[in-house]
Every structure is written in structure tokens, then in C-alpha cells.
Write an enzyme that holds these catalytic residues in place. Structure first.
Site, PDB file in Angstrom:
ATOM      1  N   ASP A 124      -0.952  -0.835   6.237  1.00  0.00           N
ATOM      2  CA  ASP A 124      -1.289  -0.139   7.500  1.00  0.00           C
ATOM      3  C   ASP A 124      -2.778   0.090   7.902  1.00  0.00           C
ATOM      4  O   ASP A 124      -3.089   0.107   8.951  1.00  0.00           O
ATOM      5  CB  ASP A 124      -0.962   1.246   7.984  1.00  0.00           C
ATOM      6  CG  ASP A 124      -1.224   2.587   6.960  1.00  0.00           C
ATOM      7  OD1 ASP A 124      -1.403   1.822   6.209  1.00  0.00           O
ATOM      8  OD2 ASP A 124      -0.665   3.366   8.231  1.00  0.00           O
ATOM      9  N   ASP A 165       0.418  -0.610   0.209  1.00  0.00           N
ATOM     10  CA  ASP A 165       0.037  -0.578  -0.040  1.00  0.00           C
ATOM     11  C   ASP A 165       0.429   0.960  -0.135  1.00  0.00           C
ATOM     12  O   ASP A 165       2.359   1.111   0.721  1.00  0.00           O
ATOM     13  CB  ASP A 165      -0.553   0.004   1.262  1.00  0.00           C
ATOM     14  CG  ASP A 165      -1.948   1.306   1.371  1.00  0.00           C
ATOM     15  OD1 ASP A 165      -2.141   1.756   0.560  1.00  0.00           O
ATOM     16  OD2 ASP A 165      -1.619   2.130   2.710  1.00  0.00           O
ATOM     17  N   ASP A 184      -6.948  -1.507   4.194  1.00  0.00           N
ATOM     18  CA  ASP A 184      -5.561  -3.035   3.937  1.00  0.00           C
ATOM     19  C   ASP A 184      -6.212  -3.986   4.437  1.00  0.00           C
ATOM     20  O   ASP A 184      -5.833  -5.290   4.827  1.00  0.00           O
ATOM     21  CB  ASP A 184      -4.286  -2.854   4.498  1.00  0.00           C
ATOM     22  CG  ASP A 184      -3.716  -1.314   3.579  1.00  0.00           C
ATOM     23  OD1 ASP A 184      -4.674  -1.048   2.492  1.00  0.00           O
ATOM     24  OD2 ASP A 184      -3.093  -0.019   4.020  1.00  0.00           O
TER      25      ASP A 184
END
Length: 639
Positions: free
Chosen positions: A512, A320, A516
Site C-alpha cells: 500500500d 507487505d 512498495d
């Protein structure tokens, strides 16, 4: 209270040691009794004593073996039982007692090795805070940590463990965060700073205000993850269990052939006393527990041994962007004011208005004004338009701060400013006139590129970035880091689909945020950057990094590779030595007593080989973020 707790811990350990080693102690006692009987002239009793005791142990083992078989679990117990019975039947009663000693000693060594391997995991579990000191009207009152509520003011005495997550109320102190982050340097904290549960206070008593209950606090979540990890069984361990059947068949067949060709049943017993179960029973579990313990020492909680095996074989890593490859908190980058407004004038008014905003950028704008020594004023009235901006009246002037479309509604002359890659703009109108824009950017982590290079060196050749950000920003970040595959403007479902479609597996996903969580659960190995308390992401991930340091991803892969390598080396080395010794014994060159003694040494060597997975102190120390660097990073993020 503390003394009684320590006394209880000591008694528990002593009881545990006694329970673990009593079979070995009893076996040694039987051996000493036999020696005494021989000196007293009653040597005829020694064969009966040794044989009876050995057969009793064999019978006990046989009961357990039958129970396991009824559960369709086939292990190496049959080798031990057959070796004991056969040595007794051929009159090798000393060898029979040595096989019993090998069996009971192996179990004790396994227990000790496991304890040694998981000491970092046990340290986390044993340090879980039990009591908190609640501030009341005339002092403080002790209460169980489970009864602490959000908003409670708590006293943390010198050298005490912080019981729950909170905010520091006292002026300043230092905290030892080594139990959570692995960083040995104490970290300075000031009033208003966040404090994680599980860290150790310095030399001054301080007060904190609880921001989480015990169940929701960082340390208790870590403890839950550690407990789950300690109970896990890695696939390679189950694979080792499956080796038991062919190994048992081979040993019995070799012993039968040796007996048949020589015509001496003693050969059968001599072969079986060298059929060690230790490389299979002990090496893999000890190595994987050691690897998980090593990971915990480096600030990585691995939820199962199987995760280490997947990390060791990983081919693709997916990141990410926001909060993972970048710091996740846009930092103030400058003011583009429009005449007749000056930069200081715009920043003063914006900083004053942002005091009434909940937007993620508000803190950085306020801090930027304060750093320049600009005064912040109270607003006469203020209202926030969710997701758009803030309108407030400051010093008799109407100030509008927010997105371009929102500001343009109040200032028809507003125009878009040029935005560079990775930047964003906050527009400003004052008294109905366009006053300019404030620029912000989310800087890349300093060690992000080095982490990707290290992963590639470890065999993770493919890299990809998934983000909900605009294409231009995503491509800019990817080009800076050398990531070739990018998917921008992703929703959570899009991320899951992208990861599911990757061909080069196993796939590691690093993220994080709450958004996600689905893709972390869908990946072969989901790694959550858990330092900021993203509970949903941490719960769905397979591993959690406890520090805000992306280089620990590469550290985790390295630990996984080392752990699997050491486990397999220990298994096959032990098996190879055993097979060679069994072949030699089949030709009558190793007597049963000598074989039993040699087998003890093989077992010990196997355990020591597996313990290499525990490793040294910290891995990749140079790339780890020190406490002072973390402090600077946080300051840069705020400002």
C-alpha cells in the site's frame, strides 16, 4: 446545463447505435427488396441484387484483409470473403446474403456484447465530475473541476458527485460510495472526515475544502486506470488471434477435400458458411472486458486483461505487513506509569504535548486522553525533534515524549519496558524523571487470515511476508496468519530481490505504501491497496483495490480464474461446434442456406457464453467490509 448534457448523451448513443447497426439494417433491407421483387414478378432480378450486394461487401472486407496482412496481422476475414465469393459462384445467392448478414450481425453483436460487458467501466468514466461550485464572497461560482486548487472551499449540492478529494466542513452528511467501493449502504461522514471524489452526496448541501487538485484526486486517478484498462488486450486474446491461421487452413482444406471427393463445388461453399469466426474474434475479448467490469463492480480496477490471466494462474502471494495485513495506524493500547505518576496524569500531559507533534502515533494518544475525559492543555512552548520525539512545557512542567534514547537523555533513571510481539512503546519523562511508557499496537485486519485461506483454496499455495519491521514483530504476525516464509527488516531493494528470486510463479505482490512501488512493479501482478490514496503504489501496480478490504485480493484471483475459464470454454466450445457442423456439411447433409442460419445461432451462443464473465452483483459479499464495519475500523484505528 444538466438537460443539455443528457440530450447530448442521448444523441451520442443514438448516433453510436445507428453507426453500429447500419450494415445489418442495409443487409436486411436488401433481403426485403428481393422478396418484394419476387412478389412483383421480377424474381430474375433477385439473384443479381443479392449477388452484387454480397460481392460488394466481400470486396470491402477484402480491402481490410489486405491492409491487415500488410501489417502482418492474419485473421479470419479470408474465410468470410471466400465463403461469400464461393456461394455466389455456385449460385447459392440466398446463402451468400445470409453469410453477409452473419458477418455484419456478428460485428454488431460483438459491439453490443462489449458495451454490455464493460458497462461498469463505462459508468466510472461517464460519471467523472466536470464542474465544481467554488465559494466566493457573495455565494458560489461554477468553474471547471480542472481549475480547483488545494484549499478551495466547494459546495456540493444534494445528489451531486464530489468533484475532488477534500475534507468535510459541514457538520455531517451521508455519501453513496457504491460507484467506488461497491458498497450500497450510504456512509456517514462528520466534520473533519476525508471525502473522496466520485462519491455522491446525500440529501443535504455541504461544503468541503479541497485537499487535492482534480488530477491528484482519487476518482480522476481511477478514471485514468479504467481508460487504460478498457484499451488493453489480454494475452489470451492475442492467443485466440493466432488460432485464426490454422483454423482458416483447416476450413479451406476441408472444403477442398469435400469438393474433390464429391465433384460438386457446392460442397466447398457449404463447408465455408459454417466456418465461424465468432469463437475466436468475439469470445475472448468479450469475456475479458466482462471480467474487468466485474472486478470494477467489486472495487478492483484491473489495468489490463492480461492481469486477469496472470491472477488466474498465480502460485505465490507476497504481502507487505504494515497497512496491508495490518491496519497501518498503531492504536493506543495502554499506559504503564511509574510512581509517583498516575496513568491519567501521564496520559493528560502526553495528550497535551502530542498536539504539537506530527508523528503517526500523536492522533491516537490525543484521542485516548479525550476518550477518558481528560483535559488537554496548551503548551507554553514546544519543539519537535524529528524522528525522536517532542519536548514541551505544560502547566509549568517539562514533558518529554518519544523514543527511549531521546527520553533517557532527559531522564537518567529511564528504563526500557517489556514489549510484546507486535507492540511498540512511547517513553515519557516529566521534570527530568522517568514517568513511564504508553503502549501501542498495529492490529491485524480481521479478515486477513480468511483471505489467505481463500487464496490457498483458489490455488495460490505459497505465501510470504516482506516488511521493514523487526524480526520479532514480523514473525509474530506471520504465525498469527499462518504465513511460513518471512523476510523482516527489508529495504525496498531487498523486497524486489526477494520477489525476483521466487520460483513458484506467477507471483502476486500486495502492498500500500510509496516504498512498495518498486516491488509492485517487479512482481508478475502488483496489487495496491489504494483506498488511502497511495498514488505511487497505485501507479506502479497492475491492479488497485479501491476499498480498505484485503479480502478483495482473493476476490480478484477468483474473478481472474472465472474469466480465463469462461474465455477458453467459449473459444473451444464454439470451435468444436463449428468443426462438427463443417464435417457434417462436407458430406452434403447441411445445405448452404441452412448452414448460414445455423451459423448465426452458433455465433449468438458463443457471445452469450462469453458474457457469463460479467457475473452477478458482488462477489464474496459476506467477506466484504460493510460501511458500518469500515466506520468501526477507522474509529478503532484512531483510538
Amino acid at each position: 446545463m444538466r438537460r443539455s448534457i443528457r440530450q447530448t448523451d442521448v444523441m451520442t448513443r443514438v448516433a453510436g447505435l445507428a453507426l453500429r447497426f447500419w450494415p445489418v439494417t442495409l443487409t436486411i433491407a436488401v433481403g426485403l427488396a428481393g422478396i418484394i421483387l419476387a412478389f412483383l414478378g421480377a424474381s430474375w432480378l433477385v439473384p443479381w441484387l443479392f449477388s452484387a450486394y454480397s460481392l460488394a461487401v466481400a470486396g470491402w472486407q477484402a480491402v481490410g484483409m489486405v491492409r491487415a496482412m500488410l501489417r502482418r496481422e492474419f485473421g479470419l476475414d479470408i474465410l468470410a470473403v471466400t465463403a461469400i465469393v464461393s456461394t455466389v459462384l455456385v449460385g447459392e445467392y440466398i446463402a451468400a446474403l445470409l453469410v453477409v448478414l452473419m458477418l455484419t450481425g456478428g460485428e454488431a453483436l460483438e459491439a453490443y456484447a462489449n458495451q454490455r460487458a464493460k458497462r461498469e467501466l463505462d459508468a466510472l468514466l461517464s460519471r467523472a465530475p466536470q464542474l465544481a461550485h467554488l465559494a466566493v464572497e457573495r455565494g458560489y461560482r461554477d468553474l471547471p473541476v480542472s481549475e480547483v486548487n488545494v484549499g478551495d472551499v466547494l459546495l456540493v449540492r444534494p445528489s451531486e458527485i464530489v468533484p475532488v478529494d477534500g475534507v468535510l466542513l459541514s457538520a455531517e452528511t451521508t455519501f453513496d460510495e457504491s460507484s467506488i467501493t461497491g458498497e450500497s449502504i450510504p456512509v456517514e461522514k462528520h466534520a473533519g472526515d476525508a471525502v473522496l471524489s466520485g462519491v455522491v452526496n446525500g440529501e443535504a448541501a455541504v461544503e468541503i475544502r479541497a485537499t487535492e487538485t482534480a488530477a491528484g484526486s482519487q476518482y480522476q486517478q481511477i478514471v485514468a486506470l479504467v481508460a487504460r484498462a478498457a484499451e488493453s488486450k489480454a494475452p489470451v486474446v492475442r492467443l485466440a488471434d493466432r488460432y485464426a491461421v490454422p483454423f482458416t487452413i483447416f476450413a479451406l482444406a476441408l472444403g477442398a477435400v469435400a469438393w474433390s471427393l464429391s465433384g460438386d463445388p457446392v460442397r466447398f461453399a457449404e463447408v465455408l458458411v459454417l466456418a465461424t469466426p465468432c469463437p475466436l474474434l468475439i469470445a475472448a475479448p468479450v469475456a475479458f472486458i466482462g471480467g474487468m467490469s466485474r472486478a470494477a463492480r467489486n472495487g478492483i480496477i484491473v489495468k489490463s486483461g492480461g492481469v486477469l490471466e496472470q491472477l488466474s494462474a498465480a502460485k505465490t502471494v507476497v504481502f507487505d505487513k504494515t497497512g496491508t495485513l495490518t491496519h497501518g495506524a498503531p492504536a493506543f493500547a495502554g499506559v504503564r506509569s511509574e510512581p509517583p505518576f498516575t496513568a491519567d496524569e501521564v496520559l493528560t500531559l502526553v495528550g497535551s504535548v502530542e498536539q504539537y507533534s506530527s508523528h503517526v502515533l500523536a492522533a491516537s494518544m490525543i484521542a485516548a486522553a479525550q476518550d477518558r475525559g481528560l483535559p488537554l492543555h496548551e503548551a507554553e512552548d514546544a519543539r519537535e525533534a524529528a524522528t525522536n520525539g517532542v519536548v514541551a512545557r505544560v502547566l509549568g512542567r517539562e514533558v518529554v515524549v518519544g523514543k527511549f534514547a531521546f527520553v533517557a537523555e532527559h531522564a537518567p533513571d529511564a528504563r526500557r519496558t517489556k514489549i510484546g510481539p507486535g507492540q511498540l512503546a512511547v517513553y515519557v519523562a516529566i521534570d527530568g524523571a522517568y514517568a513511564g511508557a504508553l503502549m501501542a499496537s498495529d492490529p491485524l485486519r480481521a479478515n486477513a487470515r480468511a483471505t489467505l485461506q481463500r487464496l490457498e483454496a483458489l490455488g495460490v499455495r505459497q505465501s510470504m511476508m516482506l516488511t521493514g519491521d523487526a524480526v520479532q514483530t514480523a514473525q509474530h504476525v506471520a504465525s498469527e496468519l499462518g504465513i511460513t516464509r518471512v523476510r523482516a527488516e527489508c529495504l525496498p531493494a531487498d523486497k524486489v530481490a526477494e520477489v525476483a528470486g521466487l520460483a513458484e510463479r506467477p507471483v502476486i505482490m500486495v502492498g500500500d505504501g510509496v516504498n512498495d512501488a518498486p516491488v509492485l512493479a517487479a512482481a508478475d501482478v502488483g496489487i495496491a491497496m489504494g483506498a488511502k490514496g497511495a498514488t505511487a503504489a497505485s501507479e506502479s501496480a497492475d491492479a488497485v483495490i479501491l476499498v480498505d478490504d484485503i479480502s478483495r485480493v482473493a476476490v480478484g484471483v477468483g474473478i481472474g480464474r472465472d474469466t480465463v475459464r469462461i474465455a477458453l470454454q467459449s473459444i473451444w466450445l464454439g470451435i468444436a461446434i463449428s468443426v462438427v457442423l463443417m464435417l457434417i456439411a462436407a458430406f452434403g447433409f447441411i445445405p448452404a442456406v441452412a448452414g448460414a442460419i445455423i451459423q448465426e445461432l452458433v455465433d449468438l451462443a458463443t457471445i452469450l457464453a462469453a458474457l457469463r464473465a460479467v457475473g452477478g452483483r458482488l462477489d464474496n459479499r459476506d467477506s466484504a467490509v460493510t460501511a458500518s464495519q469500515r466506520g468501526r475500523t477507522v474509529a478503532e484505528t484512531k483510538h
